[in-house]
Enzyme design. Structure first.
Site, short mmCIF file in Angstrom:
data_model
loop_
_atom_site.label_atom_id
_atom_site.label_comp_id
_atom_site.label_asym_id
_atom_site.label_seq_id
_atom_site.Cartn_x
_atom_site.Cartn_y
_atom_site.Cartn_z
N SER A 34 65.71 -80.57 18.37
CA SER A 34 67.11 -80.96 18.20
C SER A 34 67.22 -82.48 18.13
CB SER A 34 67.96 -80.46 19.38
OG SER A 34 67.76 -79.08 19.55
N GLU A 93 65.23 -73.93 13.28
CA GLU A 93 64.45 -72.71 13.04
C GLU A 93 63.52 -72.34 14.18
OE1 GLU A 93 62.56 -72.55 9.13
OE2 GLU A 93 64.20 -73.83 8.46
N GLY A 94 63.08 -73.33 14.94
CA GLY A 94 62.22 -73.06 16.10
C GLY A 94 62.94 -72.17 17.11
N HIS A 95 64.19 -72.54 17.40
CA HIS A 95 65.00 -71.71 18.31
C HIS A 95 65.21 -70.32 17.71
CE1 HIS A 95 66.80 -75.80 19.44
NE2 HIS A 95 66.38 -75.35 20.60
P1 PAJ Z 1 65.91 -76.52 24.09
O1 PAJ Z 1 65.26 -77.83 23.98
O2 PAJ Z 1 67.17 -76.26 23.35
O3 PAJ Z 1 64.87 -75.42 23.70
C1 PAJ Z 1 65.17 -74.06 23.83
C2 PAJ Z 1 63.90 -73.29 23.58
O4 PAJ Z 1 63.47 -73.50 22.23
C3 PAJ Z 1 62.76 -73.77 24.50
O5 PAJ Z 1 62.02 -72.65 24.97
C4 PAJ Z 1 61.93 -74.61 23.56
O6 PAJ Z 1 60.57 -74.70 23.92
C5 PAJ Z 1 62.10 -73.87 22.24
N1 PAJ Z 1 61.78 -74.73 21.11
C6 PAJ Z 1 62.21 -75.98 20.86
N2 PAJ Z 1 61.64 -76.47 19.74
C7 PAJ Z 1 60.83 -75.51 19.26
C8 PAJ Z 1 59.95 -75.41 18.13
N3 PAJ Z 1 59.80 -76.42 17.27
N4 PAJ Z 1 59.27 -74.26 17.95
C9 PAJ Z 1 59.41 -73.24 18.84
N5 PAJ Z 1 60.21 -73.26 19.92
C10 PAJ Z 1 60.91 -74.39 20.14
O7 PAJ Z 1 64.13 -76.17 26.47
C11 PAJ Z 1 65.33 -76.24 26.66
O8 PAJ Z 1 66.25 -76.23 25.64
C12 PAJ Z 1 65.93 -76.31 28.05
O9 PAJ Z 1 65.05 -76.98 28.90
C13 PAJ Z 1 66.30 -74.91 28.64
C14 PAJ Z 1 65.07 -74.02 28.80
C15 PAJ Z 1 67.34 -74.21 27.75
C16 PAJ Z 1 66.93 -75.11 30.04
O10 PAJ Z 1 68.06 -75.91 29.96
#
Ligand code: PAJ
Length: 294
Positions: A193, A35-37
């Site tokens: 994740s 859900e964060g994504h």
């Molecule tokens: P990833 O870990 O898949 O995260 C993608 C985006 O989702 C990032 O901007 C991350 O900060 C955000 N995100 C992750 N968990 C979250 C949460 N609980 N609440 C809100 N947003 C959240 O971050 C990456 O991928 C990679 O480093 C990437 C930028 C894609 C480069 O490969």
């Protein structure tokens, strides 16, 4: 929603959208979406004509001790989730698709083609994961070049990454970087994740991260401004069996320094990293800001 298995197809689609004068909101991800994504995608949906997401587990940002092979992958499930929140196009590809000129016949990425990240990469994650932010800057620059977004959305959860990306965007002259709040499970654990890989025993242990941050915020609200004492409090709370704390630290969010600032803080973000069983987790909390953690 359109699905592209090749970045070139996404590039052409985005160019056509831009030619029609549409704004593009872009959410880069490594998949295994939660859900964060999806909150980032929803925000992009609300603020742009077109919404594009990428799903690519970028090997360049993983070190030897990291979990590249074990990182969860589920493009089918991810595509369904993205479609459900109004994403227009989702794309993926292989390392060679993203970097045709930089990946040799042996499949190896030419190290000289890595992009040097800016000063925000120094300290904390940059120290503990050498090369990590170079890998992030390299893929994010390439993704930006493919999509040419008006705005790109990142989570506060990866706080230092938002600073590295903001520096990159300043250097490139685009896009606008929008930082969105961290989404948490009801018990306070920041969604990630990697949480999927926590065992039933480790899942409750992982709560020490958010608990430590909350303790620092309580102390801040009682008037404590000394970074050493705030960090000490976090270490006390995080000192739990089964959790290997990597750092508990304070930074001035507007003046990032590789080490902890000296003297009383005017503004503060508290940051923690810990290994819980086989999983490395990070979290952070703005102590003075509006982002709440109850
Ligand atoms: P990833 O870990 O898949 O995260 C993608 C985006 O989702 C990032 O901007 C991350 O900060 C955000 N995100 C992750 N968990 C979250 C949460 N609980 N609440 C809100 N947003 C959240 O971050 C990456 O991928 C990679 O480093 C990437 C930028 C894609 C480069 O490969």
């Amino acid at each position: 929603m359109i699905r592209c298995e090749r970045p070139d197809q996404a590039r052409a689609w985005c160019a056509a959208g831009r030619d029609e004068g549409r704004t593009i909101g872009f959410v880069p991800t490594m998949g295994a979406l939660h859900e964060g994504h999806l909150a980032l995608v929803a925000r992009a949906r609300a603020e742009n004509d077109l919404v594009v997401a990428s799903v690519f587990v970028n090997p360049l940002q993983f070190g030897e001790r990291d979990d590249f092979e074990r990182y969860p992958r589920d493009f089918e499930g991810d595509a369904r989730s993205l479609a459900s929140v109004g994403c227009d196009l989702a794309f993926t590809g292989t390392l060679a698709d993203f970097f045709p000129a930089e990946v040799g016949a042996d499949g190896r990425f030419e190290p000289r083609a890595l992009r040097a990240p800016g000063p925000a990469a120094r300290g904390l994650e940059g120290d503990l994961r050498p090369g990590h932010f170079a890998g992030v800057a390299t893929i994010v620059a390439r993704l930006f070049e493919i999509v040419r977004p008006t705005r790109s959305y990142f989570g506060h959860k990866d706080y230092q990454q938002t600073l590295v990306v903001a520096e990159l965007a300043r250097e490139l002259g685009y896009p606008e970087v929008v930082v969105c709040p961290t989404l948490r499970d009801p018990d306070g654990l920041a969604m990630s994740s990697r949480n999927r890989r926590l065992s039933a025993d480790d899942r409750p242990r992982a709560l020490v991260l958010s608990r430590a941050l909350r303790a620092a915020r309580d102390l801040w609200q009682r008037g404590e401004r000394d970074p050493a004492r705030l960090a000490e409090r976090m270490r006390e709370v995080a000192g739990d069996r089964g959790v290997e704390l990597e750092y508990a630290a304070l930074r001035d969010p507007e003046r990032w320094t590789p080490g902890e600032p000296r003297g009383p803080l005017e503004r503060a973000v508290a940051l923690v990293a810990a290994r819980v069983g086989p999983v490395r987790l990070i979290d952070n909390l703005r102590l003075d800001g509006p982002e709440g953690l109850s």
